[in-house]
Design a protein around this motif. Structure first.
Motif, PDB file in Angstrom:
ATOM      1  N   GLN A 219      -6.293 -41.079  20.867  1.00 31.31           N
ATOM      2  CA  GLN A 219      -7.574 -40.865  21.482  1.00 31.31           C
ATOM      3  C   GLN A 219      -8.476 -39.773  21.031  1.00 31.31           C
ATOM      4  OE1 GLN A 219      -6.719 -42.537  25.543  1.00 31.31           O
ATOM      5  NE2 GLN A 219      -7.882 -43.998  25.250  1.00 31.31           N
ATOM      6  N   GLN A 220      -9.402 -39.708  21.822  1.00 31.06           N
ATOM      7  CA  GLN A 220     -10.340 -38.699  21.519  1.00 31.06           C
ATOM      8  C   GLN A 220     -10.831 -37.996  22.943  1.00 31.06           C
ATOM      9  OE1 GLN A 220     -13.965 -38.774  22.277  1.00 31.06           O
ATOM     10  NE2 GLN A 220     -14.299 -36.875  22.176  1.00 31.06           N
ATOM     11  N   VAL A 221     -10.905 -36.677  23.273  1.00 29.16           N
ATOM     12  CA  VAL A 221     -11.270 -36.250  24.362  1.00 29.16           C
ATOM     13  C   VAL A 221     -12.188 -35.222  24.651  1.00 29.16           C
ATOM     14  CG1 VAL A 221      -9.440 -34.367  24.561  1.00 29.16           C
ATOM     15  CG2 VAL A 221     -10.369 -35.402  26.717  1.00 29.16           C
ATOM     16  N   THR A 222     -13.269 -35.059  25.406  1.00 29.62           N
ATOM     17  CA  THR A 222     -14.116 -34.168  25.564  1.00 29.62           C
ATOM     18  C   THR A 222     -14.210 -33.404  26.913  1.00 29.62           C
ATOM     19  OG1 THR A 222     -15.875 -35.526  23.894  1.00 29.62           O
ATOM     20  CG2 THR A 222     -16.768 -33.665  25.539  1.00 29.62           C
ATOM     21  N   LEU A 223     -14.184 -32.113  26.814  1.00 26.99           N
ATOM     22  CA  LEU A 223     -13.961 -31.419  27.974  1.00 26.99           C
ATOM     23  C   LEU A 223     -15.169 -30.606  28.017  1.00 26.99           C
ATOM     24  CD1 LEU A 223     -10.233 -30.146  27.442  1.00 26.99           C
ATOM     25  CD2 LEU A 223     -11.105 -32.291  28.553  1.00 26.99           C
ATOM     26  N   ARG A 224     -15.664 -30.283  29.294  1.00 31.39           N
ATOM     27  CA  ARG A 224     -16.903 -29.590  29.514  1.00 31.39           C
ATOM     28  C   ARG A 224     -16.837 -28.350  30.225  1.00 31.39           C
ATOM     29  NH1 ARG A 224     -17.684 -34.972  29.476  1.00 31.39           N
ATOM     30  NH2 ARG A 224     -19.063 -35.786  28.015  1.00 31.39           N
ATOM     31  N   CYS A 225     -17.729 -27.647  30.087  1.00 34.37           N
ATOM     32  CA  CYS A 225     -17.749 -26.170  30.897  1.00 34.37           C
ATOM     33  C   CYS A 225     -19.010 -25.740  30.987  1.00 34.37           C
ATOM     34  CB  CYS A 225     -16.803 -25.217  29.950  1.00 34.37           C
ATOM     35  SG  CYS A 225     -16.778 -23.276  30.395  1.00 34.37           S
ATOM     36  N   SER A 226     -19.408 -25.097  32.426  1.00 34.13           N
ATOM     37  CA  SER A 226     -20.499 -24.467  32.707  1.00 34.13           C
ATOM     38  C   SER A 226     -20.274 -23.068  32.943  1.00 34.13           C
ATOM     39  CB  SER A 226     -21.053 -25.295  33.759  1.00 34.13           C
ATOM     40  OG  SER A 226     -21.687 -26.486  33.431  1.00 34.13           O
ATOM     41  N   PRO A 227     -20.682 -22.094  32.178  1.00 37.34           N
ATOM     42  CA  PRO A 227     -20.492 -20.747  32.611  1.00 37.34           C
ATOM     43  C   PRO A 227     -21.146 -20.075  33.790  1.00 37.34           C
ATOM     44  CG  PRO A 227     -22.089 -20.926  30.634  1.00 37.34           C
ATOM     45  CD  PRO A 227     -21.803 -22.104  31.158  1.00 37.34           C
ATOM     46  N   ILE A 228     -20.778 -19.015  34.004  1.00 37.11           N
ATOM     47  CA  ILE A 228     -21.452 -18.204  35.156  1.00 37.11           C
ATOM     48  C   ILE A 228     -22.829 -18.033  34.696  1.00 37.11           C
ATOM     49  CG2 ILE A 228     -21.628 -16.116  36.532  1.00 37.11           C
ATOM     50  CD1 ILE A 228     -18.560 -16.052  36.344  1.00 37.11           C
ATOM     51  N   SER A 229     -23.757 -18.083  35.749  1.00 35.06           N
ATOM     52  CA  SER A 229     -25.173 -18.011  35.299  1.00 35.06           C
ATOM     53  C   SER A 229     -25.498 -16.493  34.968  1.00 35.06           C
ATOM     54  CB  SER A 229     -26.182 -18.001  36.579  1.00 35.06           C
ATOM     55  OG  SER A 229     -27.411 -17.870  36.403  1.00 35.06           O
ATOM     56  N   GLY A 230     -26.155 -16.718  33.632  1.00 36.23           N
ATOM     57  CA  GLY A 230     -26.481 -15.141  33.118  1.00 36.23           C
ATOM     58  C   GLY A 230     -25.229 -14.961  31.906  1.00 36.23           C
ATOM     59  N   HIS A 231     -24.001 -15.729  32.001  1.00 38.20           N
ATOM     60  CA  HIS A 231     -23.194 -15.262  30.765  1.00 38.20           C
ATOM     61  C   HIS A 231     -23.448 -16.308  29.590  1.00 38.20           C
ATOM     62  CE1 HIS A 231     -19.760 -14.038  33.553  1.00 38.20           C
ATOM     63  NE2 HIS A 231     -20.691 -13.247  33.801  1.00 38.20           N
ATOM     64  N   LYS A 232     -23.453 -15.354  28.557  1.00 40.07           N
ATOM     65  CA  LYS A 232     -23.887 -16.126  27.114  1.00 40.07           C
ATOM     66  C   LYS A 232     -22.794 -16.507  26.340  1.00 40.07           C
ATOM     67  CE  LYS A 232     -28.403 -13.599  27.031  1.00 40.07           C
ATOM     68  NZ  LYS A 232     -29.241 -12.917  26.501  1.00 40.07           N
ATOM     69  N   SER A 233     -21.626 -16.020  26.655  1.00 39.35           N
ATOM     70  CA  SER A 233     -20.436 -16.294  25.874  1.00 39.35           C
ATOM     71  C   SER A 233     -19.501 -17.350  26.718  1.00 39.35           C
ATOM     72  CB  SER A 233     -19.690 -14.835  25.478  1.00 39.35           C
ATOM     73  OG  SER A 233     -18.455 -15.263  25.215  1.00 39.35           O
ATOM     74  N   VAL A 234     -18.879 -18.398  25.856  1.00 36.35           N
ATOM     75  CA  VAL A 234     -17.979 -19.146  26.460  1.00 36.35           C
ATOM     76  C   VAL A 234     -16.787 -19.347  25.274  1.00 36.35           C
ATOM     77  CG1 VAL A 234     -17.559 -21.546  26.912  1.00 36.35           C
ATOM     78  CG2 VAL A 234     -19.376 -20.638  27.690  1.00 36.35           C
TER      79      VAL A 234
END
Lengths: 114, 108
Positions: free
Chosen positions: A17-32
């Motif tokens: 199968q395939q999976v998608t994981l999601r991430c929201s960074p801290i506000s103002g952070h441009k790097s993940v």
């Protein structure tokens, strides 16, 4: 202030199968950055995105891909899942390029592949 | 040889003890060094950066020896709350390498 948020927190998939994981960074952070952590090991670097561009890639197969959106959130995709992909997937955000300042980690997405 | 190697422990020490962890790295071009702390089933959090001249933050002292390619962390007057896994982290050229971690348990 909200920290790094990841979803889903837990998921179970079957091989292939395939999976998608999601991430929201801290506000103002441009790097993940994305990391894989297997039980008993330290996190292993998968990808870094900065300003929507890939800035670094670890030693993972092409089944792993990621992207960063204009709002700096990010997705990690894993195709053709293998049993060995079972792990905690951590997302970290930082103001700049990782290695320069502090990484702030989310609580992770725990993936189980059956 | 692993790029970042740590003694996995576990280190079991009484409250008030002094404990030291070492970490070696293989890439002499490594640019930045850190210690992160990870509590059981939690995410890693930065404990301290490691500077060439050595640095101290309260009970914690970090040292870097570039010639021998090792990093150390000294914890003085251990507290129960110091029980955690300590991760050595080495950065070079957009690649962050974590050690497997050293587990510390501080007992009453």
């Amino acid at each position: 202030d909200a920290g790094v948020t990841q979803s889903p927190t837990h998921l179970i998939k079957t091989r292939g199968q395939q999976v998608t994981l999601r991430c929201s960074p801290i506000s103002g952070h441009k790097s993940v950055s994305w990391y894989q952590q297997v039980l008993g090991q330290g996190p292993q670097f998968i990808f870094q995105y900065y300003e929507k561009e890939e800035r670094g890639r670890g030693n993972f197969p092409d089944r792993f891909s990621a992207r960063q959106f204009p709002n700096y959130s990010s997705e990690l995709n894993v195709n053709a899942l293998l049993l060995g992909d079972s792990a905690l997937y951590l997302c970290a955000s930082s103001l700049g390029i990782q290695g320069v300042g502090e990484l702030f980690f989310g609580e992770g997405s725990r993936l189980t592949v059956l | 040889r692993k790029e970042v190697e740590q003694d996995p422990g576990p280190f079991n020490v009484p409250e008030g003890a002094t404990v030291a962890f070492n970490c070696t790295y293989s890439n002499s071009a490594s640019q930045s060094f850190f210690w992160y702390r990870q509590d059981c089933r939690k995410e890693p959090k930065l404990l301290m950066s490691v500077y060439s001249s050595g640095n101290e933050d309260g009970r914690f002292t970090a040292q870097l020896n570039r010639a021998s390619q090792y990093i150390s962390l000294l914890i003085r007057d251990s507290k129960l709350s110091d029980s955690a896994t300590y991760l050595c982290v080495v950065y070079n050229n957009n690649d962050m390498r974590f050690g497997a971690g050293t587990r510390l348990t501080v007992k009453p």
